[in-house]
Design a protein around this motif. Structure first.
Motif, PDB file in Angstrom:
ATOM      1  N   ARG A 283       0.706  -1.220  -0.054  1.00 11.70           N
ATOM      2  CA  ARG A 283       0.115  -0.097   0.048  1.00 11.70           C
ATOM      3  C   ARG A 283       0.747   1.251   0.035  1.00 11.70           C
ATOM      4  NH1 ARG A 283      -3.455  -2.744   3.211  1.00 11.70           N
ATOM      5  NH2 ARG A 283      -5.586  -3.266   2.570  1.00 11.70           N
ATOM      6  N   GLY A 284       2.161   1.081   0.190  1.00 16.14           N
ATOM      7  CA  GLY A 284       3.110   2.361   0.153  1.00 16.14           C
ATOM      8  C   GLY A 284       3.138   3.061  -1.142  1.00 16.14           C
ATOM      9  N   ASN A 285       3.714   4.211  -1.048  1.00 19.93           N
ATOM     10  CA  ASN A 285       4.306   5.047  -2.088  1.00 19.93           C
ATOM     11  C   ASN A 285       4.914   4.061  -3.284  1.00 19.93           C
ATOM     12  OD1 ASN A 285       2.855   7.390  -1.450  1.00 19.93           O
ATOM     13  ND2 ASN A 285       4.592   7.938  -0.130  1.00 19.93           N
TER      14      ASN A 285
ATOM     15  N   PRO B 212      17.624   5.118  -3.036  1.00 15.43           N
ATOM     16  CA  PRO B 212      17.086   6.504  -3.498  1.00 15.43           C
ATOM     17  C   PRO B 212      17.603   7.465  -2.558  1.00 15.43           C
ATOM     18  CG  PRO B 212      15.290   5.529  -2.513  1.00 15.43           C
ATOM     19  CD  PRO B 212      16.389   4.394  -2.219  1.00 15.43           C
ATOM     20  N   GLY B 213      17.774   8.842  -3.168  1.00  7.99           N
ATOM     21  CA  GLY B 213      18.021   9.866  -2.551  1.00  7.99           C
ATOM     22  C   GLY B 213      16.780  10.794  -2.144  1.00  7.99           C
ATOM     23  N   MET B 214      16.454  12.003  -2.493  1.00  8.13           N
ATOM     24  CA  MET B 214      15.226  12.731  -2.102  1.00  8.13           C
ATOM     25  C   MET B 214      13.976  12.186  -3.025  1.00  8.13           C
ATOM     26  SD  MET B 214      14.425  15.062  -0.085  1.00  8.13           S
ATOM     27  CE  MET B 214      15.622  16.341   0.163  1.00  8.13           C
ATOM     28  N   PHE B 215      13.082  11.775  -1.841  1.00  8.56           N
ATOM     29  CA  PHE B 215      11.479  11.145  -2.659  1.00  8.56           C
ATOM     30  C   PHE B 215      10.804  12.389  -2.942  1.00  8.56           C
ATOM     31  CE2 PHE B 215      10.700   6.832  -0.563  1.00  8.56           C
ATOM     32  CZ  PHE B 215      11.960   6.336  -0.859  1.00  8.56           C
ATOM     33  N   ALA B 216      10.196  12.459  -4.276  1.00  8.91           N
ATOM     34  CA  ALA B 216       9.475  13.747  -4.747  1.00  8.91           C
ATOM     35  C   ALA B 216       8.225  13.444  -3.696  1.00  8.91           C
ATOM     36  CB  ALA B 216       9.123  13.373  -5.956  1.00  8.91           C
ATOM     37  N   THR B 217       7.725  12.579  -3.169  1.00  8.98           N
ATOM     38  CA  THR B 217       6.537  12.549  -2.263  1.00  8.98           C
ATOM     39  C   THR B 217       6.929  13.106  -0.888  1.00  8.98           C
ATOM     40  OG1 THR B 217       7.312  10.200  -1.308  1.00  8.98           O
ATOM     41  CG2 THR B 217       5.486  10.374  -3.150  1.00  8.98           C
ATOM     42  N   ASN B 218       7.988  13.500  -0.593  1.00 13.16           N
ATOM     43  CA  ASN B 218       8.226  14.036   0.707  1.00 13.16           C
ATOM     44  C   ASN B 218       7.587  15.580   0.611  1.00 13.16           C
ATOM     45  OD1 ASN B 218       9.896  12.311   1.781  1.00 13.16           O
ATOM     46  ND2 ASN B 218      11.704  13.092   0.987  1.00 13.16           N
ATOM     47  N   THR B 219       7.477  16.150  -0.556  1.00 14.33           N
ATOM     48  CA  THR B 219       7.010  17.397  -0.763  1.00 14.33           C
ATOM     49  C   THR B 219       5.473  17.397  -0.093  1.00 14.33           C
ATOM     50  OG1 THR B 219       6.240  17.022  -3.146  1.00 14.33           O
ATOM     51  CG2 THR B 219       8.403  18.156  -2.762  1.00 14.33           C
TER      52      THR B 219
ATOM     53  N   GLN C 227      18.738  23.377  -3.808  1.00 18.91           N
ATOM     54  CA  GLN C 227      18.482  22.322  -4.785  1.00 18.91           C
ATOM     55  C   GLN C 227      18.571  21.272  -4.526  1.00 18.91           C
ATOM     56  OE1 GLN C 227      20.446  23.118  -8.549  1.00 18.91           O
ATOM     57  NE2 GLN C 227      21.064  25.361  -8.055  1.00 18.91           N
ATOM     58  N   THR C 228      17.331  20.282  -4.874  1.00 19.27           N
ATOM     59  CA  THR C 228      17.348  18.944  -4.806  1.00 19.27           C
ATOM     60  C   THR C 228      16.973  18.102  -6.039  1.00 19.27           C
ATOM     61  OG1 THR C 228      14.970  19.096  -4.145  1.00 19.27           O
ATOM     62  CG2 THR C 228      16.653  19.094  -2.505  1.00 19.27           C
ATOM     63  N   ALA C 229      17.049  17.005  -6.300  1.00 16.30           N
ATOM     64  CA  ALA C 229      17.005  16.131  -7.496  1.00 16.30           C
ATOM     65  C   ALA C 229      15.757  15.099  -7.173  1.00 16.30           C
ATOM     66  CB  ALA C 229      18.053  15.576  -7.799  1.00 16.30           C
ATOM     67  N   PRO C 230      14.488  15.541  -6.927  1.00 18.11           N
ATOM     68  CA  PRO C 230      13.703  14.555  -6.290  1.00 18.11           C
ATOM     69  C   PRO C 230      13.204  13.307  -7.232  1.00 18.11           C
ATOM     70  CG  PRO C 230      12.674  16.880  -6.484  1.00 18.11           C
ATOM     71  CD  PRO C 230      14.102  16.829  -7.329  1.00 18.11           C
ATOM     72  N   ILE C 231      12.931  12.304  -6.643  1.00 17.75           N
ATOM     73  CA  ILE C 231      12.758  11.108  -7.596  1.00 17.75           C
ATOM     74  C   ILE C 231      11.399  10.558  -7.437  1.00 17.75           C
ATOM     75  CG2 ILE C 231      13.456   8.629  -7.760  1.00 17.75           C
ATOM     76  CD1 ILE C 231      15.776   9.280  -5.825  1.00 17.75           C
ATOM     77  N   HIS C 232      10.781  10.274  -8.615  1.00 12.88           N
ATOM     78  CA  HIS C 232       9.349   9.961  -8.578  1.00 12.88           C
ATOM     79  C   HIS C 232       9.393   8.393  -8.039  1.00 12.88           C
ATOM     80  CE1 HIS C 232       5.484   9.005 -10.133  1.00 12.88           C
ATOM     81  NE2 HIS C 232       5.416  10.001 -10.764  1.00 12.88           N
ATOM     82  N   GLU C 233       8.563   8.089  -7.357  1.00  8.08           N
ATOM     83  CA  GLU C 233       8.177   6.762  -6.651  1.00  8.08           C
ATOM     84  C   GLU C 233       8.000   5.613  -7.643  1.00  8.08           C
ATOM     85  OE1 GLU C 233       3.970   8.819  -6.266  1.00  8.08           O
ATOM     86  OE2 GLU C 233       6.266   9.242  -6.065  1.00  8.08           O
TER      87      GLU C 233
END
Length: 280
Positions: free
Chosen positions: A9-11, A131-138, A160-166
């Motif tokens: 059920r997670g992202n 992974p680095g920065m999750f986009a879902t953190n936003t 600056q960050t490089a967000p990653i799509h789940e």
């Protein structure tokens, strides 16, 4: 052979489950509450809790492969149950923190490394997705204020960050689970583009069709506001990352395309996928 997906059920886990089904794999999802909503009817769901090892043998029965998320408190019980069940390959959703400078002093890195080390010692083949920065953190940081006020408050507009799509993390996991050549490999993955926080807010605004104002606040104000939606360890980690990346391009990577054969999603694509999450 069956692949068991923990955290379906997670992202990330839900996209791993969908990807395995689309690839024609036999897949079993686990949940602490298997009767709860959130998973499609076609998906077989069994009860399992990584912190309750007695629930794992049934979930892992007949399994050949596993998608796992990091849970240090339950890893010893998982390894024992996986060995007994004959599991041959585990793909772990870990963190880029384990290879970042100062990882030994980083509590998030230590938690993930505990699980990695247990799998390395287990005798079971493994693949680590870091992974680095999750986009879902936003969603943690901005969802409520964008919905309610049309504003984002942060001390570091130029960080600056490089967000990653789940979906990209999941695509790496599905590839590792379904194609040869990925065992005993660790993939450190960042987003494909470095963006300032202000640019990310602008792209969310474009996705929802209305402007979002960026208000610069003090670090102390940010710490207080962020503490309402996330634990202190997360607050301090993000504040530290933003301070270090203020005006500095973030590290990016092409590993998603190299491994899966398709380009990584952009943050603008992620924002469009999640536009309804930011609408009032």
């Amino acid at each position: 052979m069956v692949t068991v997906v923990f955290g379906a059920r997670g992202n990330v886990g839900r996209h791993v489950a969908d990807g395995l089904l689309a690839a024609g794999e036999q897949m079993r999802a686990t949940s602490r509450t298997p009767d709860a909503a959130g998973l499609p009817p076609r998906m077989k769901v069994v009860a399992a809790d990584l912190e309750r090892p007695e629930t794992l043998p049934t979930a892992l029965e007949g399994a050949d492969k596993v998608f796992l998320y990091t849970k240090p408190d339950g890893i010893a019980g998982f390894v024992e149950a996986a060995r007994s069940a004959g599991v041959r390959h585990v793909v772990l959703l870990s963190s880029a923190a384990v290879v970042a400078p100062g990882a030994e002093q980083n509590p998030i890195a230590r938690q993930h490394r505990i699980v990695e080390e247990a799998l390395e010692r287990s005798g079971i083949d493994w693949t680590f997705i870091r992974p680095g920065m999750f986009a879902t953190n936003t969603l943690w940081w901005w969802q409520r204020s964008i919905r309610d006020e049309g504003v984002v408050r942060n001390p570091y507009p130029d960080a600056q960050t490089a967000p990653i799509h789940e979906k990209d993390m999941a695509a790496l996991a599905v590839t590792a689970l379904t194609e040869p050549g990925h065992r005993q490999r660790a993939y450190t993955v960042y987003g494909a583009e470095s963006l300032t926080l202000r640019q990310q807010v602008e792209q969310v605004g474009a996705a929802i069709g209305r402007g979002v104002r960026f208000e610069v606040i003090s670090v102390e104000e940010a710490r207080e506001q962020m503490g309402k939606t996330m634990p202190a360890i997360g607050v301090e980690t993000f504040l530290r990352v933003w301070a270090a990346q203020n005006g500095t391009p973030a590290e990016t990577s092409t590993i998603v395309e190299e491994v899966t054969g398709r380009p990584a999603h952009t943050f603008a694509q992620w924002a469009r996928d999640h536009a309804d999450d930011f609408r009032s």
